[in-house]
Design a protein around this motif. Structure first.
Motif, PDB file in Angstrom:
ATOM      1  N   LEU A 174       0.887  -1.118  -0.069  1.00 41.83           N
ATOM      2  CA  LEU A 174      -0.104  -0.084  -0.051  1.00 41.83           C
ATOM      3  C   LEU A 174       0.812   1.233  -0.031  1.00 41.83           C
ATOM      4  N   ARG A 175       1.870   1.249   0.862  1.00 45.40           N
ATOM      5  CA  ARG A 175       2.791   2.321   0.720  1.00 45.40           C
ATOM      6  C   ARG A 175       3.505   2.484  -0.593  1.00 45.40           C
ATOM      7  N   ARG A 176       4.017   1.360  -1.184  1.00 42.53           N
ATOM      8  CA  ARG A 176       4.370   1.621  -2.567  1.00 42.53           C
ATOM      9  C   ARG A 176       3.554   2.105  -3.367  1.00 42.53           C
ATOM     10  N   TYR A 177       2.386   1.726  -3.529  1.00 40.00           N
ATOM     11  CA  TYR A 177       1.235   2.507  -4.468  1.00 40.00           C
ATOM     12  C   TYR A 177       1.106   3.849  -4.047  1.00 40.00           C
ATOM     13  N   ALA A 178       0.872   3.966  -2.774  1.00 38.45           N
ATOM     14  CA  ALA A 178       0.674   5.525  -2.354  1.00 38.45           C
ATOM     15  C   ALA A 178       1.862   6.384  -3.094  1.00 38.45           C
ATOM     16  N   ARG A 179       3.122   6.032  -2.616  1.00 36.25           N
ATOM     17  CA  ARG A 179       4.241   6.543  -3.081  1.00 36.25           C
ATOM     18  C   ARG A 179       4.446   6.929  -4.520  1.00 36.25           C
TER      19      ARG A 179
END
Length: 273
Positions: free
Chosen positions: A20-25
């Motif tokens: 999720l953090r990779r995607y948000a980033r």
């Protein structure tokens, strides 16, 4: 909610949080902004645990919550804190709404059309249309010079073939940190594609850090079999991180976005041993 249920929910969220953090980033083009949206999604889940606990697919449910938060904010790009971020904002306005989200979900996070449909609350036909539109709008819009840091010859040749087929120029291939730094100094690229572990046991992360110390910020895409070493939450992370084994679509998607948005913040700290 019982303590056991709370623990189970925490485990589910923790399992999918790096993705999720990779995607948000990648979506925001800024680590701080991406983490803020991810945190807002987690706070929403904590306020209503049933959003995840009652779902048949916890990862899809978590990304769906994120998208509700993202959509309610107006889906902005991160505040322009550099020339690259400003370019990202200017380019963002040119894209069909929701197309970049669908592209990232499919090619970078590996969701199926049915899963994207559930995450974005659209039908599968619309999801496919958004992905197709995003590829069309990004591919060929911007061309540039790409440097490859990869010690495996076959993989390097494959990456070069993909990138050149997209219309970009390869400045060269480096197998070690020393070679990478020398190549960048001799011929500064517009984009770097880098592995983590290099031929002489040196680090692709260290190579990138040294290169970025001598030039204005350059977008970086890491292609690695060890993504967990970059998705820790404890230091700056790359916006684009592709797992090995990769697909041609993943490379094309990431290169297109990095070139189109030119908004990748890169690692600025040494890799911990």
């Amino acid at each position: 909610m019982s303590n056991d249920a709370t623990a189970n929910l925490s485990d589910l969220v923790a399992l999918h949080l790096p993705s999720l953090r990779r995607y948000a980033r990648a979506l925001t083009g800024n680590q701080t902004s991406g983490d803020q949206y991810a945190l807002a999604a987690l706070e929403t889940v904590l306020a209503d645990p049933a959003l995840i606990a009652d779902a048949s697919d916890a990862k899809v449910a978590l990304f769906n919550v994120f998208h509700m938060v993202w959509a309610s904010s107006g889906a902005p790009v991160a505040q322009a804190d550099s020339r690259l971020s400003a370019a990202a904002q200017a380019h963002m306005a040119e894209l069909t709404p929701n197309s970049r989200e669908a592209l990232l979900l499919h090619f970078i996070e590996g969701f199926s059309l049915d899963q994207i449909s559930a995450i974005m609350q659209i039908d599968t036909e619309e999801a496919q249309g958004l992905i197709t539109r995003a590829l069309h709008e990004m591919t060929g819009t911007v061309s540039g010079r790409v440097m490859v840091i990869e010690d495996e010859a076959i993989i390097a040749m494959d990456i070069i073939a993909i990138v050149e087929a997209m219309g970009h120029q390869i400045t060269g291939v480096a197998r070690t940190r020393k070679e990478a730094v020398a190549l960048a100094k001799a011929d500064m690229p517009d984009l770097i594609l880098a592995d983590i572990h290099l031929a002489d046991a040196s680090s692709g992360i260290d190579a990138v850090n040294e290169i970025l110390g001598g030039f204005e910020q350059i977008p970086v895409i890491f292609i690695t079999a060890f993504p967990e070493r970059l998705l820790t939450g404890h230091r700056p992370e790359p916006a684009f991180l592709i797992n090995k084994p990769y697909t041609e679509e993943q490379v094309r998607s990431s290169v297109s976005q990095a070139m189109f948005f030119a908004s990748t913040e890169t690692l600025m700290t040494k890799e911990n041993a």
